[in-house]
Design a protein around this motif. Structure first.
Motif, PDB file in Angstrom:
ATOM      1  N   ALA A   1      50.345  28.947  16.569  1.00 14.43           N
ATOM      2  CA  ALA A   1      49.854  27.957  15.614  1.00 14.43           C
ATOM      3  C   ALA A   1      49.589  26.614  16.287  1.00 14.43           C
ATOM      4  O   ALA A   1      48.849  25.783  15.781  1.00 14.43           O
ATOM      5  N   ASP A   2      50.198  26.410  17.440  1.00  7.18           N
ATOM      6  CA  ASP A   2      50.059  25.147  18.165  1.00  7.18           C
ATOM      7  C   ASP A   2      49.442  25.473  19.525  1.00  7.18           C
ATOM      8  O   ASP A   2      49.945  26.343  20.234  1.00  7.18           O
ATOM      9  N   GLU A   3      48.373  24.796  19.881  1.00  7.83           N
ATOM     10  CA  GLU A   3      47.700  25.232  21.110  1.00  7.83           C
ATOM     11  C   GLU A   3      48.454  24.885  22.392  1.00  7.83           C
ATOM     12  O   GLU A   3      48.073  25.326  23.466  1.00  7.83           O
ATOM     13  N   ARG A   4      49.531  24.120  22.263  1.00  9.55           N
ATOM     14  CA  ARG A   4      50.396  23.958  23.441  1.00  9.55           C
ATOM     15  C   ARG A   4      51.310  25.167  23.622  1.00  9.55           C
ATOM     16  O   ARG A   4      52.020  25.268  24.603  1.00  9.55           O
ATOM     17  N   LEU A   5      51.294  26.068  22.674  1.00  7.08           N
ATOM     18  CA  LEU A   5      52.018  27.330  22.742  1.00  7.08           C
ATOM     19  C   LEU A   5      53.519  27.173  22.996  1.00  7.08           C
ATOM     20  O   LEU A   5      54.046  27.614  24.017  1.00  7.08           O
ATOM     21  N   PRO A   6      54.210  26.571  22.046  1.00  3.92           N
ATOM     22  CA  PRO A   6      55.661  26.432  22.199  1.00  3.92           C
ATOM     23  C   PRO A   6      56.361  27.789  22.183  1.00  3.92           C
ATOM     24  O   PRO A   6      55.862  28.740  21.597  1.00  3.92           O
ATOM     25  N   LEU A   7      57.522  27.831  22.835  1.00  6.17           N
ATOM     26  CA  LEU A   7      58.280  29.075  22.908  1.00  6.17           C
ATOM     27  C   LEU A   7      58.912  29.410  21.574  1.00  6.17           C
ATOM     28  O   LEU A   7      59.294  28.541  20.795  1.00  6.17           O
ATOM     29  N   SER A   8      59.034  30.685  21.378  1.00  9.79           N
ATOM     30  CA  SER A   8      59.668  31.185  20.174  1.00  9.79           C
ATOM     31  C   SER A   8      60.408  32.446  20.633  1.00  9.79           C
ATOM     32  O   SER A   8      60.416  32.742  21.828  1.00  9.79           O
ATOM     33  N   SER A   9      61.037  33.177  19.747  1.00  5.82           N
ATOM     34  CA  SER A   9      61.678  34.386  20.245  1.00  5.82           C
ATOM     35  C   SER A   9      61.084  35.600  19.564  1.00  5.82           C
ATOM     36  O   SER A   9      60.576  35.532  18.448  1.00  5.82           O
ATOM     37  N   SER A  10      61.158  36.717  20.277  1.00  5.12           N
ATOM     38  CA  SER A  10      60.547  37.934  19.780  1.00  5.12           C
ATOM     39  C   SER A  10      61.574  38.738  19.003  1.00  5.12           C
ATOM     40  O   SER A  10      62.713  38.881  19.423  1.00  5.12           O
ATOM     41  N   SER A  11      61.148  39.284  17.871  1.00  2.00           N
ATOM     42  CA  SER A  11      62.080  40.082  17.084  1.00  2.00           C
ATOM     43  C   SER A  11      61.791  41.570  17.261  1.00  2.00           C
ATOM     44  O   SER A  11      62.372  42.401  16.578  1.00  2.00           O
ATOM     45  N   SER A  12      60.864  41.894  18.185  1.00  5.53           N
ATOM     46  CA  SER A  12      60.494  43.300  18.348  1.00  5.53           C
ATOM     47  C   SER A  12      61.620  44.085  19.010  1.00  5.53           C
ATOM     48  O   SER A  12      62.162  43.677  20.025  1.00  5.53           O
ATOM     49  N   ALA A  13      61.951  45.235  18.422  1.00  7.59           N
ATOM     50  CA  ALA A  13      63.091  46.018  18.901  1.00  7.59           C
ATOM     51  C   ALA A  13      62.711  46.973  20.022  1.00  7.59           C
ATOM     52  O   ALA A  13      63.503  47.247  20.909  1.00  7.59           O
ATOM     53  N   THR A  14      61.488  47.498  19.989  1.00  7.00           N
ATOM     54  CA  THR A  14      61.104  48.483  21.006  1.00  7.00           C
ATOM     55  C   THR A  14      59.856  47.989  21.733  1.00  7.00           C
ATOM     56  O   THR A  14      59.122  47.126  21.219  1.00  7.00           O
ATOM     57  N   PRO A  15      59.594  48.548  22.918  1.00  5.68           N
ATOM     58  CA  PRO A  15      58.374  48.176  23.647  1.00  5.68           C
ATOM     59  C   PRO A  15      57.110  48.373  22.808  1.00  5.68           C
ATOM     60  O   PRO A  15      56.212  47.524  22.821  1.00  5.68           O
ATOM     61  N   THR A  16      57.033  49.473  22.072  1.00  4.31           N
ATOM     62  CA  THR A  16      55.837  49.723  21.263  1.00  4.31           C
ATOM     63  C   THR A  16      55.701  48.679  20.148  1.00  4.31           C
ATOM     64  O   THR A  16      54.603  48.182  19.887  1.00  4.31           O
ATOM     65  N   ASP A  17      56.827  48.329  19.518  1.00  5.70           N
ATOM     66  CA  ASP A  17      56.789  47.259  18.507  1.00  5.70           C
ATOM     67  C   ASP A  17      56.258  45.963  19.112  1.00  5.70           C
ATOM     68  O   ASP A  17      55.437  45.270  18.511  1.00  5.70           O
ATOM     69  N   ALA A  18      56.771  45.639  20.299  1.00  2.65           N
ATOM     70  CA  ALA A  18      56.377  44.384  20.936  1.00  2.65           C
ATOM     71  C   ALA A  18      54.892  44.405  21.302  1.00  2.65           C
ATOM     72  O   ALA A  18      54.172  43.423  21.099  1.00  2.65           O
ATOM     73  N   LEU A  19      54.417  45.543  21.829  1.00  2.00           N
ATOM     74  CA  LEU A  19      52.995  45.668  22.156  1.00  2.00           C
ATOM     75  C   LEU A  19      52.140  45.465  20.907  1.00  2.00           C
ATOM     76  O   LEU A  19      51.165  44.714  20.904  1.00  2.00           O
ATOM     77  N   ARG A  20      52.544  46.125  19.834  1.00  4.83           N
ATOM     78  CA  ARG A  20      51.750  46.032  18.602  1.00  4.83           C
ATOM     79  C   ARG A  20      51.786  44.623  18.021  1.00  4.83           C
ATOM     80  O   ARG A  20      50.781  44.124  17.532  1.00  4.83           O
ATOM     81  N   ALA A  21      52.963  43.982  18.121  1.00  4.39           N
ATOM     82  CA  ALA A  21      53.059  42.605  17.622  1.00  4.39           C
ATOM     83  C   ALA A  21      52.205  41.674  18.488  1.00  4.39           C
ATOM     84  O   ALA A  21      51.554  40.751  17.986  1.00  4.39           O
ATOM     85  N   HIS A  22      52.191  41.928  19.787  1.00  4.43           N
ATOM     86  CA  HIS A  22      51.372  41.152  20.717  1.00  4.43           C
ATOM     87  C   HIS A  22      49.893  41.238  20.307  1.00  4.43           C
ATOM     88  O   HIS A  22      49.212  40.227  20.157  1.00  4.43           O
ATOM     89  N   LEU A  23      49.411  42.473  20.102  1.00 11.14           N
ATOM     90  CA  LEU A  23      47.998  42.660  19.771  1.00 11.14           C
ATOM     91  C   LEU A  23      47.685  42.124  18.367  1.00 11.14           C
ATOM     92  O   LEU A  23      46.624  41.531  18.144  1.00 11.14           O
ATOM     93  N   ALA A  24      48.624  42.322  17.442  1.00 13.56           N
ATOM     94  CA  ALA A  24      48.371  41.888  16.065  1.00 13.56           C
ATOM     95  C   ALA A  24      48.284  40.368  15.965  1.00 13.56           C
ATOM     96  O   ALA A  24      47.599  39.835  15.094  1.00 13.56           O
ATOM     97  N   ALA A  25      48.968  39.675  16.869  1.00 14.62           N
ATOM     98  CA  ALA A  25      48.980  38.213  16.792  1.00 14.62           C
ATOM     99  C   ALA A  25      47.696  37.607  17.355  1.00 14.62           C
ATOM    100  O   ALA A  25      47.394  36.442  17.103  1.00 14.62           O
ATOM    101  N   LEU A  26      46.927  38.395  18.110  1.00 18.05           N
ATOM    102  CA  LEU A  26      45.733  37.835  18.741  1.00 18.05           C
ATOM    103  C   LEU A  26      44.655  37.554  17.711  1.00 18.05           C
ATOM    104  O   LEU A  26      44.495  38.301  16.752  1.00 18.05           O
ATOM    105  N   PRO A  27      43.908  36.465  17.922  1.00 14.48           N
ATOM    106  CA  PRO A  27      43.023  36.002  16.853  1.00 14.48           C
ATOM    107  C   PRO A  27      41.739  36.795  16.658  1.00 14.48           C
ATOM    108  O   PRO A  27      41.186  36.778  15.561  1.00 14.48           O
ATOM    109  N   THR A  28      41.207  37.482  17.664  1.00 19.37           N
ATOM    110  CA  THR A  28      39.898  38.124  17.502  1.00 19.37           C
ATOM    111  C   THR A  28      39.890  39.514  18.145  1.00 19.37           C
ATOM    112  O   THR A  28      40.716  39.809  18.997  1.00 19.37           O
ATOM    113  N   PRO A  29      38.923  40.364  17.758  1.00 21.97           N
ATOM    114  CA  PRO A  29      38.771  41.671  18.425  1.00 21.97           C
ATOM    115  C   PRO A  29      38.530  41.498  19.926  1.00 21.97           C
ATOM    116  O   PRO A  29      39.020  42.281  20.739  1.00 21.97           O
TER     117      PRO A  29
END
Ligand SMILES: [Zn+2]
Ligand SMILES: [Zn+2]
Lengths: 415, 104
Positions: A159-187
């Motif tokens: 939400a902030d273009e300086r990209l502040p750190l936050s923490s990941s709640s993803s439990a598995t590698p696949t969850d984290a991958l999917r959350a990574h891709l889902a957060a991206l703004p465009t195809p």
């Protein structure tokens, strides 16, 4: 408004002007036209082999004492990669060849199906293909391997273009991958992320002293160079020295003919054809250009490849920076660049104070920063804060750089 | 309509088969003449579009020819050497359509 067909404006040249006989051997009937030249099948194969060999690095440059140099092949299973692996096998693993030139030869395949819905796992197919060649080993990686959740992953707030750190709640590698891709703004950003993750996984898995071959053919190279410029990756048009693209002078058409005549079985591309992305649109443009003006695409690729960026000199900008996300060389000062080149407003000062010191934007290259923040989000009450878990290597790079920046203040506790 | 028909073998690869019911090989029967002229490759392409194509015609046909990025082989020879769409089909011809766009 007239709607002229392109032919009316720019007449296409005749495909060939030398009759239907092969221009090389001048005896056999032609079977394929490659940039106005007519080839029979035999001469076409010879032509592809020679173009391939001309791009291969000298093994002497990679020799270790008492050891054959090893060779890595980034094997996506696609058209170019299938042609590349076949050429490697036929050139260096010939039946009756006296001595291995490269040893071992290892193909690295990254299974990306977890990034898409309804795309089947192709590992078995890839095993069959690679094991069909003598003396080529296969290493199978998975895209989700980029997100090893054994050590907690960090996350960025987009939400902030300086990209502040936050923490990941993803439990598995696949969850984290999917959350990574889902957060991206465009195809476009999602395609770019999948390609960056694949690239980084292969580079990390392959031995660092050996060349890595990529099956990027001329057409794909022109597409990636042009869409790379559009993504803001102009700084990285020339890859590191150990990345070799032996098909860089061989077009998609030549690869398709080669694969057909050698009965290769390339995987179909994963995911949708993607006309909604910069990559898809660029590809469509290049393919049209290639049909109508067959010499132009190689000229485009050559011109782009010659645009060697000026790297920062250490005197003015400190040590060279590696992008924490894609691990390619980066220029310092992404945000400074962006404020200079565009009119944009930062969030309120209080917010800036809150996040200062943990913002990650400055650890990224221009292309990755743009990938994460590309679409100007309309900030409003409905705007959900997007949190992007980052790969394991990014998490550890950020932790290391944070430690580095505070090391003078650390009081040595007993542990 | 001529009683005498052309039997053609048609194949789709490189992902194009997805547009044709995920089936790679077809045997197609066309009349020897179409619109009072000998049946040619353009006629075949339009016939395939109207009769076999199941989805997304824009990925196969564009302005009465195949979309750029599709390699066409006529009896294992580049159709550019055979006059492209003007090639007059013969009984038993084997026509292969290969998409070159299935990724790198
Ligand atoms: Zn020849
Ligand atoms: Zn980057």
């Amino acid at each position: 408004m007239s709607c002229e067909k392109p032919e009316d404006v720019m007449p296409r040249k005749p495909r060939h002007d030398r009759g239907k006989t092969c221009h090389k051997c001048k005896t056999q009937p032609g079977q394929l036209i490659v940039r106005h030249f007519v080839y029979c099948k035999d001469c076409f194969f010879a032509h592809v082999h020679s173009k391939f060999r001309r791009q291969m690095p000298a093994r002497e440059a990679y020799c270790q004492p008492e050891q054959e140099p090893s060779l890595s092949v980034a094997f996506s299973g696609g058209l170019g990669a299938s042609v590349l692996l076949d050429l490697v096998a036929r050139t260096y693993r010939r039946e009756g060849a006296r001595k291995p030139v490269w040893s071992p030869i290892t193909a690295y395949y990254v299974e990306t199906c977890a990034a898409y819905d309804g795309v089947p796992d192709a590992v078995e197919h890839v095993k069959e293909v690679v094991n069909g060649y003598r003396g080529i080993e296969l290493v199978v990686l998975r895209l989700e391997d980029a997100f090893d959740t054994q050590t907690p992953l960090l996350a960025l707030s987009l939400a902030d273009e300086r990209l502040p750190l936050s923490s990941s709640s993803s439990a598995t590698p696949t969850d984290a991958l999917r959350a990574h891709l889902a957060a991206l703004p465009t195809p476009t950003a999602r395609l770019q992320a999948i390609s960056n993750l694949t690239y980084a996984l292969v580079l990390r898995a392959a031995p660092s002293h050996a060349p890595i071959l990529f099956g990027t053919h001329l057409t794909a190279l022109a597409v990636s160079l042009i869409s790379g410029v559009a993504h803001g990756a102009g700084y990285n048009l020339t890859p590191p020295a150990r990345i070799v693209r032996p098909l860089c002078e061989i077009s998609a058409k030549e690869c398709a003919a080669y694969a057909h005549w050698r009965a290769l079985r390339p995987l179909r591309s994963r995911g949708p054809p993607g006309m909604d992305s910069v990559l898809g649109i660029t590809r469509d443009f290049i393919v049209r250009l290639d049909r109508d003006f067959p010499s132009t695409v190689s000229a485009v690729a050559r011109t782009c490849a010659k645009v060697v960026p000026k790297r920062d000199s250490s005197s003015s900008a400190g040590a060279p920076l590696t992008c924490a996300l894609c691990e390619r060389p980066a220029q310092h000062g992404v945000l400074e660049w962006k404020t200079r080149t565009a009119i944009r407003s930062f969030s309120s000062d209080s917010e800036q104070d809150k996040t200062e010191g943990t913002a990650v934007a400055e650890e990224l290259c221009y292309a990755c920063h743009t990938m994460l923040t590309s679409r100007a989000r309309v900030r409003g009450p409905s705007d959900v804060e997007q949190v992007l878990p980052v790969p394991s290597w990014t998490s550890s790079t950020i932790r290391a750089r944070m430690r580095e920046s505070v090391k003078d203040f650390i009081l040595d506790d007993e542990d | 309509m001529s009683s005498d028909a052309l039997a053609l073998k048609v194949e789709f690869t490189g992902g194009l088969e997805l547009l044709f019911d995920n089936k790679k090989k077809y045997t197609v029967s066309l009349p020897r003449t179409t619109d009072d002229a000998p049946t040619n490759l353009t006629h075949l392409i339009l016939w395939l579009k109207d009769n076999l194509l199941k989805e997304r015609p824009e990925l196969f046909v564009e302005e009465r020819t195949v979309r750029p990025g599709i390699l066409v082989l006529v009896n294992e020879t580049d159709w550019e050497l055979e006059g492209e769409g003007d090639y007059q089909l013969k009984d038993g011809d084997e026509i292969i359509f290969i998409s070159t766009l299935h990724g790198g």
